[in-house]
Design a protein around this motif. Structure first.
Motif, PDB file in Angstrom:
ATOM      1  N   VAL A  70     -39.340  17.954 -62.025  1.00  0.00           N
ATOM      2  CA  VAL A  70     -39.980  18.064 -63.336  1.00  0.00           C
ATOM      3  C   VAL A  70     -39.778  16.777 -64.125  1.00  0.00           C
ATOM      4  O   VAL A  70     -38.833  16.029 -63.888  1.00  0.00           O
ATOM      5  CB  VAL A  70     -39.418  19.246 -64.180  1.00  0.00           C
ATOM      6  N   SER A  71     -40.699  16.550 -65.055  1.00  0.00           N
ATOM      7  CA  SER A  71     -40.533  15.488 -66.057  1.00  0.00           C
ATOM      8  C   SER A  71     -40.444  16.198 -67.395  1.00  0.00           C
ATOM      9  O   SER A  71     -41.162  17.173 -67.624  1.00  0.00           O
ATOM     10  CB  SER A  71     -41.742  14.553 -66.061  1.00  0.00           C
ATOM     11  N   PHE A  72     -39.565  15.722 -68.261  1.00  0.00           N
ATOM     12  CA  PHE A  72     -39.423  16.371 -69.562  1.00  0.00           C
ATOM     13  C   PHE A  72     -39.012  15.349 -70.597  1.00  0.00           C
ATOM     14  O   PHE A  72     -38.551  14.269 -70.263  1.00  0.00           O
ATOM     15  CB  PHE A  72     -38.426  17.531 -69.513  1.00  0.00           C
ATOM     16  N   GLY A  73     -39.233  15.693 -71.829  1.00  0.00           N
ATOM     17  CA  GLY A  73     -38.880  14.794 -72.918  1.00  0.00           C
ATOM     18  C   GLY A  73     -39.700  15.094 -74.147  1.00  0.00           C
ATOM     19  O   GLY A  73     -40.068  16.244 -74.397  1.00  0.00           O
ATOM     20  N   GLN A  74     -39.979  14.043 -74.905  1.00  0.00           N
ATOM     21  CA  GLN A  74     -40.792  14.175 -76.110  1.00  0.00           C
ATOM     22  C   GLN A  74     -41.922  13.160 -76.042  1.00  0.00           C
ATOM     23  O   GLN A  74     -41.778  12.085 -75.463  1.00  0.00           O
ATOM     24  CB  GLN A  74     -39.956  13.919 -77.365  1.00  0.00           C
TER      25      GLN A  74
ATOM     26  N   VAL B 164     -43.805  16.259 -79.948  1.00  0.00           N
ATOM     27  CA  VAL B 164     -43.665  17.561 -79.303  1.00  0.00           C
ATOM     28  C   VAL B 164     -42.787  17.425 -78.060  1.00  0.00           C
ATOM     29  O   VAL B 164     -42.720  16.355 -77.445  1.00  0.00           O
ATOM     30  CB  VAL B 164     -45.033  18.162 -78.908  1.00  0.00           C
ATOM     31  N   ASN B 165     -42.117  18.495 -77.708  1.00  0.00           N
ATOM     32  CA  ASN B 165     -41.349  18.555 -76.470  1.00  0.00           C
ATOM     33  C   ASN B 165     -42.296  18.921 -75.329  1.00  0.00           C
ATOM     34  O   ASN B 165     -43.269  19.641 -75.533  1.00  0.00           O
ATOM     35  CB  ASN B 165     -40.248  19.603 -76.571  1.00  0.00           C
ATOM     36  N   PHE B 166     -42.000  18.415 -74.131  1.00  0.00           N
ATOM     37  CA  PHE B 166     -42.840  18.765 -72.981  1.00  0.00           C
ATOM     38  C   PHE B 166     -42.016  18.922 -71.718  1.00  0.00           C
ATOM     39  O   PHE B 166     -40.927  18.367 -71.593  1.00  0.00           O
ATOM     40  CB  PHE B 166     -43.935  17.706 -72.752  1.00  0.00           C
ATOM     41  N   VAL B 167     -42.542  19.717 -70.812  1.00  0.00           N
ATOM     42  CA  VAL B 167     -42.018  19.859 -69.456  1.00  0.00           C
ATOM     43  C   VAL B 167     -43.226  19.852 -68.530  1.00  0.00           C
ATOM     44  O   VAL B 167     -44.123  20.675 -68.671  1.00  0.00           O
ATOM     45  CB  VAL B 167     -41.237  21.178 -69.264  1.00  0.00           C
ATOM     46  N   ASP B 168     -43.258  18.895 -67.619  1.00  0.00           N
ATOM     47  CA  ASP B 168     -44.342  18.804 -66.642  1.00  0.00           C
ATOM     48  C   ASP B 168     -43.764  19.024 -65.254  1.00  0.00           C
ATOM     49  O   ASP B 168     -42.813  18.340 -64.853  1.00  0.00           O
ATOM     50  CB  ASP B 168     -45.014  17.428 -66.676  1.00  0.00           C
ATOM     51  N   LEU B 169     -44.315  19.970 -64.518  1.00  0.00           N
ATOM     52  CA  LEU B 169     -43.894  20.195 -63.136  1.00  0.00           C
ATOM     53  C   LEU B 169     -44.575  19.173 -62.235  1.00  0.00           C
ATOM     54  O   LEU B 169     -45.746  18.870 -62.416  1.00  0.00           O
ATOM     55  CB  LEU B 169     -44.283  21.599 -62.680  1.00  0.00           C
ATOM     56  N   HIS B 170     -43.820  18.656 -61.256  1.00  0.00           N
ATOM     57  CA  HIS B 170     -44.416  17.740 -60.293  1.00  0.00           C
ATOM     58  C   HIS B 170     -45.220  18.553 -59.280  1.00  0.00           C
ATOM     59  O   HIS B 170     -44.917  19.709 -59.008  1.00  0.00           O
ATOM     60  CB  HIS B 170     -43.346  16.919 -59.598  1.00  0.00           C
TER      61      HIS B 170
ATOM     62  N   THR C 197     -35.555  27.515 -55.448  1.00  0.00           N
ATOM     63  CA  THR C 197     -35.452  28.923 -55.104  1.00  0.00           C
ATOM     64  C   THR C 197     -36.357  29.778 -55.974  1.00  0.00           C
ATOM     65  O   THR C 197     -36.634  30.919 -55.621  1.00  0.00           O
ATOM     66  CB  THR C 197     -33.994  29.427 -55.240  1.00  0.00           C
ATOM     67  N   GLU C 198     -36.802  29.225 -57.102  1.00  0.00           N
ATOM     68  CA  GLU C 198     -37.651  30.005 -57.994  1.00  0.00           C
ATOM     69  C   GLU C 198     -38.431  29.083 -58.919  1.00  0.00           C
ATOM     70  O   GLU C 198     -37.895  28.129 -59.451  1.00  0.00           O
ATOM     71  CB  GLU C 198     -36.773  30.933 -58.839  1.00  0.00           C
ATOM     72  N   VAL C 199     -39.700  29.383 -59.075  1.00  0.00           N
ATOM     73  CA  VAL C 199     -40.537  28.723 -60.062  1.00  0.00           C
ATOM     74  C   VAL C 199     -41.293  29.829 -60.773  1.00  0.00           C
ATOM     75  O   VAL C 199     -41.896  30.684 -60.129  1.00  0.00           O
ATOM     76  CB  VAL C 199     -41.543  27.740 -59.432  1.00  0.00           C
ATOM     77  N   LYS C 200     -41.210  29.839 -62.093  1.00  0.00           N
ATOM     78  CA  LYS C 200     -41.926  30.879 -62.815  1.00  0.00           C
ATOM     79  C   LYS C 200     -42.619  30.279 -64.028  1.00  0.00           C
ATOM     80  O   LYS C 200     -42.146  29.332 -64.640  1.00  0.00           O
ATOM     81  CB  LYS C 200     -41.001  32.020 -63.227  1.00  0.00           C
TER      82      LYS C 200
ATOM     83  N   ILE D  85     -41.652  27.760 -68.924  1.00  0.00           N
ATOM     84  CA  ILE D  85     -41.681  27.429 -67.501  1.00  0.00           C
ATOM     85  C   ILE D  85     -40.240  27.467 -67.021  1.00  0.00           C
ATOM     86  O   ILE D  85     -39.335  26.993 -67.703  1.00  0.00           O
ATOM     87  CB  ILE D  85     -42.246  26.011 -67.270  1.00  0.00           C
ATOM     88  N   GLY D  86     -40.013  28.021 -65.847  1.00  0.00           N
ATOM     89  CA  GLY D  86     -38.667  28.048 -65.289  1.00  0.00           C
ATOM     90  C   GLY D  86     -38.664  27.529 -63.865  1.00  0.00           C
ATOM     91  O   GLY D  86     -39.565  27.812 -63.088  1.00  0.00           O
ATOM     92  N   ILE D  87     -37.657  26.757 -63.545  1.00  0.00           N
ATOM     93  CA  ILE D  87     -37.473  26.270 -62.178  1.00  0.00           C
ATOM     94  C   ILE D  87     -35.997  26.375 -61.858  1.00  0.00           C
ATOM     95  O   ILE D  87     -35.148  26.024 -62.676  1.00  0.00           O
ATOM     96  CB  ILE D  87     -37.994  24.821 -62.005  1.00  0.00           C
ATOM     97  N   LYS D  88     -35.697  26.927 -60.695  1.00  0.00           N
ATOM     98  CA  LYS D  88     -34.304  27.091 -60.291  1.00  0.00           C
ATOM     99  C   LYS D  88     -34.128  26.429 -58.930  1.00  0.00           C
ATOM    100  O   LYS D  88     -34.900  26.674 -58.009  1.00  0.00           O
ATOM    101  CB  LYS D  88     -33.956  28.575 -60.202  1.00  0.00           C
ATOM    102  N   LEU D  89     -33.114  25.585 -58.836  1.00  0.00           N
ATOM    103  CA  LEU D  89     -32.788  24.930 -57.571  1.00  0.00           C
ATOM    104  C   LEU D  89     -31.681  25.718 -56.882  1.00  0.00           C
ATOM    105  O   LEU D  89     -30.956  26.485 -57.516  1.00  0.00           O
ATOM    106  CB  LEU D  89     -32.333  23.493 -57.818  1.00  0.00           C
ATOM    107  N   ALA D  90     -31.552  25.528 -55.585  1.00  0.00           N
ATOM    108  CA  ALA D  90     -30.478  26.163 -54.828  1.00  0.00           C
ATOM    109  C   ALA D  90     -29.138  25.778 -55.446  1.00  0.00           C
ATOM    110  O   ALA D  90     -29.004  24.740 -56.091  1.00  0.00           O
ATOM    111  CB  ALA D  90     -30.546  25.743 -53.370  1.00  0.00           C
TER     112      ALA D  90
END
Length: 124
Positions: free
Chosen positions: A39-43, A68-74, A85-88, A94-99
């Motif tokens: 992911v990329s995130f920031g303002q 504004v704050n942002f989160v971009d999924l690659h 292990t999870e992307v929702k 937006i949620g992303i969970k790594l092992a």
């Protein structure tokens, strides 16, 4: 017939056989995974949108901007999906969970003696 079955079973075992190095490699990738690979995130600045159109300062005719704050999924084709292990995607988040990195580090710490022995053997 029995020989043919044994031969097919042998081929099947070869295809699914995991070398210890493959397993260690997976744990190493999990332990040292970096969230910014996923992911990329920031303002960032973006133009304020009014009820019907983007807002513009009446005097200067310049767009009215806000931070504004942002989160971009690659893109999934550019990442190691085995470590996620999870992307929702929720309505507002937006949620992303790594092992689990801690479990991977624990595994590597417990097996580091084998890594050292294997490295010494491969150098001989």
């Amino acid at each position: 017939m029995a020989a043919e079955i044994r031969g097919l079973k042998g081929e099947q075992r070869k295809e699914i056989f995991l070398d210890a190095i493959d397993v260690l490699d997976k744990y190493i990738r999990i332990a040292f995974a970096d969230i910014t690979e996923y992911v990329s995130f920031g303002q960032r600045e973006q133009q304020v949108i009014g009820m019907y159109e983007p807002l513009v300062d009446k005097e200067t005719k310049r767009p009215i901007m806000e931070t504004v704050n942002f989160v971009d999924l690659h893109d999934s084709s550019h990442i190691d999906g085995a470590i996620e292990t999870e992307v929702k995607l929720g309505k507002n988040d937006i949620g992303i969970k790594l092992a689990d990195k801690i479990k991977a580090l624990d595994f590597l710490a417990k097996h580091s003696i084998y890594l050292a022995i294997e490295n010494n053997d491969s150098r001989s």
